[in-house]
Design a protein around this motif. Sequence first.
Motif, PDB file in Angstrom:
ATOM      1  N   ALA A   4      -9.222 -31.484  28.737  1.00  0.00           N
ATOM      2  CA  ALA A   4      -8.990 -30.039  28.808  1.00  0.00           C
ATOM      3  C   ALA A   4      -7.562 -29.672  28.440  1.00  0.00           C
ATOM      4  CB  ALA A   4      -9.324 -29.536  30.212  1.00  0.00           C
ATOM      5  N   SER A  58      -0.422 -34.252  27.236  1.00  0.00           N
ATOM      6  CA  SER A  58      -1.830 -34.277  27.653  1.00  0.00           C
ATOM      7  C   SER A  58      -2.598 -35.410  26.982  1.00  0.00           C
ATOM      8  CB  SER A  58      -2.496 -32.945  27.368  1.00  0.00           C
ATOM      9  OG  SER A  58      -2.562 -32.708  25.986  1.00  0.00           O
ATOM     10  N   ILE A  64      -6.412 -34.485  31.715  1.00  0.00           N
ATOM     11  CA  ILE A  64      -7.163 -33.636  32.642  1.00  0.00           C
ATOM     12  C   ILE A  64      -8.544 -33.426  32.032  1.00  0.00           C
ATOM     13  CG2 ILE A  64      -7.269 -31.404  33.784  1.00  0.00           C
ATOM     14  CD1 ILE A  64      -4.211 -31.253  33.415  1.00  0.00           C
ATOM     15  N   GLU A  68     -13.162 -32.099  36.054  1.00  0.00           N
ATOM     16  CA  GLU A  68     -12.282 -31.982  37.214  1.00  0.00           C
ATOM     17  C   GLU A  68     -11.882 -30.538  37.503  1.00  0.00           C
ATOM     18  OE1 GLU A  68      -8.925 -34.391  36.286  1.00  0.00           O
ATOM     19  OE2 GLU A  68     -10.041 -36.267  36.404  1.00  0.00           O
ATOM     20  N   ILE A  69     -11.872 -29.685  36.496  1.00  0.00           N
ATOM     21  CA  ILE A  69     -11.349 -28.334  36.692  1.00  0.00           C
ATOM     22  C   ILE A  69     -12.410 -27.247  36.668  1.00  0.00           C
ATOM     23  CG2 ILE A  69      -9.059 -28.895  35.820  1.00  0.00           C
ATOM     24  CD1 ILE A  69      -9.849 -27.602  33.183  1.00  0.00           C
TER      25      ILE A  69
END
Length: 149
Positions: A4, A58, A64, A68-69
């Motif tokens: 992400a 990143s 990420i 997870e988000i």
Amino acid sequence: MKNAGMWAALLLLGFSGFMFWQSLSYPYYTPAGPGPGFLPRWICIALIVLSILYLWESIKKSVIYFSEILPKGRPLASVLVALGSLLVFIVIVDFTGFVISAVVLLFISLVREYKWYSALGISIVTSLFVFYVFYTLLGVPLPVNALGW
């Protein structure tokens, strides 16, 4: 593909690149001093540099993942209801005007948390208040229906 942070950095890089390109159409400097293209150009340069740095970080350091988000369960339903009510607002605002569209948007958003009559009352009062403040007091042009609201 599941990173992400990488996608966010690429999106910001594309946006800041487009805005930098747009800022080139304004004069950078005028006889009176910095022109209207001065500040946007430098802000876009800073955004481009920061998005490249974030892209590097990143990819190499802190990955990420979307899983997870992204919300799950009831929070996901809340996000989908908000997006759905906004889509309904966009579709009907030209036909029904701002007030009715805003009542529908707010009612769809609030009916999950309040009793239907409370959600309807809050929606009507809020929509009329916002319409009065922006359309009447501030003179902001809002879409209206045949009745003028």
